[in-house]
Design a protein around this motif. Structure first.
Motif, short mmCIF file in Angstrom:
data_model
loop_
_atom_site.label_atom_id
_atom_site.label_comp_id
_atom_site.label_asym_id
_atom_site.label_seq_id
_atom_site.Cartn_x
_atom_site.Cartn_y
_atom_site.Cartn_z
N UNK A 1 7.23 10.86 14.68
CA UNK A 1 7.46 12.15 15.32
C UNK A 1 8.37 12.11 16.53
N UNK A 2 8.55 10.93 17.15
CA UNK A 2 9.23 10.86 18.44
C UNK A 2 10.13 9.63 18.53
N UNK A 3 11.19 9.77 19.33
CA UNK A 3 12.04 8.64 19.71
C UNK A 3 12.16 8.64 21.22
N UNK A 4 11.92 7.47 21.82
CA UNK A 4 11.95 7.31 23.27
C UNK A 4 12.99 6.27 23.64
N UNK A 5 13.86 6.62 24.61
CA UNK A 5 14.86 5.70 25.15
C UNK A 5 14.52 5.38 26.60
N UNK A 6 14.51 4.07 26.93
CA UNK A 6 14.14 3.59 28.24
C UNK A 6 15.29 2.78 28.83
N UNK A 7 15.45 2.88 30.16
CA UNK A 7 16.43 2.08 30.89
C UNK A 7 15.68 1.08 31.77
N UNK A 8 15.39 -0.13 31.28
CA UNK A 8 14.67 -1.11 32.10
C UNK A 8 15.41 -1.46 33.40
N UNK A 9 16.74 -1.43 33.38
CA UNK A 9 17.52 -1.77 34.55
C UNK A 9 17.56 -0.69 35.60
N UNK A 10 17.03 0.49 35.28
CA UNK A 10 16.99 1.62 36.22
C UNK A 10 15.53 2.05 36.36
N UNK A 11 14.71 1.14 36.86
CA UNK A 11 13.32 1.48 37.15
C UNK A 11 12.44 1.69 35.95
N UNK A 12 12.85 1.17 34.77
CA UNK A 12 12.11 1.44 33.53
C UNK A 12 11.95 2.93 33.31
N UNK A 13 12.98 3.69 33.71
CA UNK A 13 12.95 5.15 33.61
C UNK A 13 13.20 5.61 32.18
N UNK A 14 12.73 6.82 31.87
CA UNK A 14 12.98 7.43 30.57
C UNK A 14 14.37 8.05 30.58
N UNK A 15 15.20 7.63 29.62
CA UNK A 15 16.51 8.24 29.46
C UNK A 15 16.39 9.52 28.64
N UNK A 16 15.74 9.42 27.48
CA UNK A 16 15.54 10.58 26.62
C UNK A 16 14.24 10.45 25.84
N UNK A 17 13.62 11.58 25.57
CA UNK A 17 12.50 11.68 24.64
C UNK A 17 12.83 12.84 23.70
N UNK A 18 12.91 12.51 22.38
CA UNK A 18 13.30 13.53 21.39
C UNK A 18 12.29 13.55 20.25
N UNK A 19 12.12 14.74 19.68
CA UNK A 19 11.35 14.88 18.45
C UNK A 19 12.16 14.33 17.28
N UNK A 20 11.50 14.11 16.15
CA UNK A 20 12.18 13.55 14.98
C UNK A 20 13.34 14.43 14.53
N UNK A 21 13.28 15.71 14.80
CA UNK A 21 14.36 16.64 14.44
C UNK A 21 15.59 16.47 15.31
N UNK A 22 15.45 15.73 16.41
CA UNK A 22 16.53 15.60 17.39
C UNK A 22 16.36 16.52 18.59
N UNK A 23 15.39 17.43 18.53
CA UNK A 23 15.15 18.36 19.63
C UNK A 23 14.67 17.60 20.86
N UNK A 24 15.30 17.82 22.03
CA UNK A 24 14.84 17.13 23.24
C UNK A 24 13.48 17.65 23.70
N UNK A 25 12.61 16.72 24.07
CA UNK A 25 11.30 17.09 24.63
C UNK A 25 11.40 17.14 26.15
N UNK A 26 11.98 16.10 26.74
CA UNK A 26 12.35 16.14 28.15
C UNK A 26 13.82 16.55 28.24
N UNK A 27 14.30 16.80 29.46
CA UNK A 27 15.69 17.25 29.59
C UNK A 27 16.62 16.19 28.99
N UNK A 28 17.62 16.60 28.22
CA UNK A 28 18.53 15.63 27.59
C UNK A 28 19.46 15.00 28.61
N UNK A 29 19.69 13.70 28.46
CA UNK A 29 20.51 12.95 29.42
C UNK A 29 21.52 12.10 28.66
N UNK A 30 22.78 12.13 29.10
CA UNK A 30 23.82 11.24 28.60
C UNK A 30 23.83 10.00 29.49
#
Length: 298
Positions: free
Chosen positions: A12-41
């Motif tokens: 149901x979900x895809x999560x992108x993490x940046x370990x080099x930037x505080x283990x912060x969340x880059x993006x969280x998206x539903x399987x459809x591609x819809x962003x759950x949190x604000x989308x980030x490039x």
């Protein structure tokens, strides 16, 4: 700071993490591609402030004039904001060590003893673990005092959610009966008091044109965003006694579970009750988890 992206996923979900930037969340998206949190490039990321979510450790939010008294000693920290405060702890822009537990679980660790310039007088370690299963994201956080003396402590998460979906502003709801009055630097001026009608979200309401930057307490640990055809629920362990609600300049909405009030260390030193400032003895840990659940058509 490195921008290497680690990705985990479930059905149901895809999560992108940046370990080099505080283990912060880059993006969280539903399987459809819809962003759950604000989308980030990732190309736009200069600090964790541009990420979709980051972690607040070993304290959350602001400390007045970057100093406080604890155990009879005044501690002066480095100022990190333009208005003379220190803010959001000191791990959110530092590199963390990452362990891929499975395709759907990622563990990140940080040890302040590995850095000579940590903006905190005590040594500590932290762990953040992200786990996806079904429509859920579970984020577990642990803070441990590895120093030889007691230390004041706290933690929080700072997720940003995109508000408008197909022109719909979501209904926001959470059960919190108390809030803090603040000064012009968003610092509490005293103990929490009963919420006023225009800041009470126990009855669902859209944010609309309101500008919000407020800390709530007497919170039951649950917050909802409801767009009608879909919704999400944030559920926090009881250790997260406070909720910060913030309308960001980019139009997103931050719902931040925290373990203590903003500037809790100074408020506690003044004898203000209800701030939930924690004190960790050597070797003691503070831990809690927050679950994000998708409902409806994502």
């Amino acid at each position: 700071m490195t921008l290497e992206v680690q990705t985990i996923s479930s059905d149901a979900l895809t999560l992108e993490i940046l370990p080099g930037v505080g283990a912060s969340v880059l993006n969280l998206r539903a399987a459809s591609g819809c962003p759950v949190m604000r989308p980030v490039d990732v190309a736009d990321v200069q600090t964790s402030s541009q990420c979709a979510s980051f972690t607040l450790l070993p304290f959350s939010n602001r400390i007045r004039d970057a100093r406080f008294t604890f155990g009879g000693t005044e501690h002066q920290l480095r100022v990190t904001t333009k208005d003379g405060l220190t803010q959001h702890g000191d791990v959110r822009n530092r590199p963390w060590t990452v362990t891929r537990v499975s395709d759907a679980r990622l563990r990140c660790d940080f040890d302040s003893r590995d850095f000579g310039d940590v903006n905190w007088p005590w040594a500590f370690t932290t762990r953040v673990e992200y786990a996806l299963h079904g429509p859920h994201l579970d984020t577990s956080v642990t803070l441990t005092n590895v120093d030889t003396t007691d230390m004041p402590a706290g933690m929080g998460l700072h997720p940003y959610f995109a508000r408008h979906s197909d022109g719909t502003d979501p209904l926001v709801s959470f059960d919190a009966g108390l809030a803090y009055d603040v000064d012009d630097r968003s610092l509490p001026t005293g103990a929490a008091r009963p919420v006023q009608p225009d800041e009470d979200y126990r009855t669902p309401a859209p944010v609309g044109s309101r500008t919000i930057d407020r800390t709530y307490t007497a919170w039951d640990g649950v917050a909802h965003l409801d767009w009608g055809t879909r919704s999400l629920t944030l559920t926090a362990d009881g250790v997260f006694s406070h909720l910060v609600v913030y309308t960001a300049p980019d139009g997103s909405l931050a719902l931040e579970p925290t373990t203590h009030a903003t500037d809790a260390f100074n408020l506690a030193a003044q004898g203000v009750g209800g701030t939930d400032m924690r004190v960790l003895t050597p070797g003691q840990s503070l831990a809690g988890a927050v679950r994000l659940t998708l409902e409806g058509r994502w």
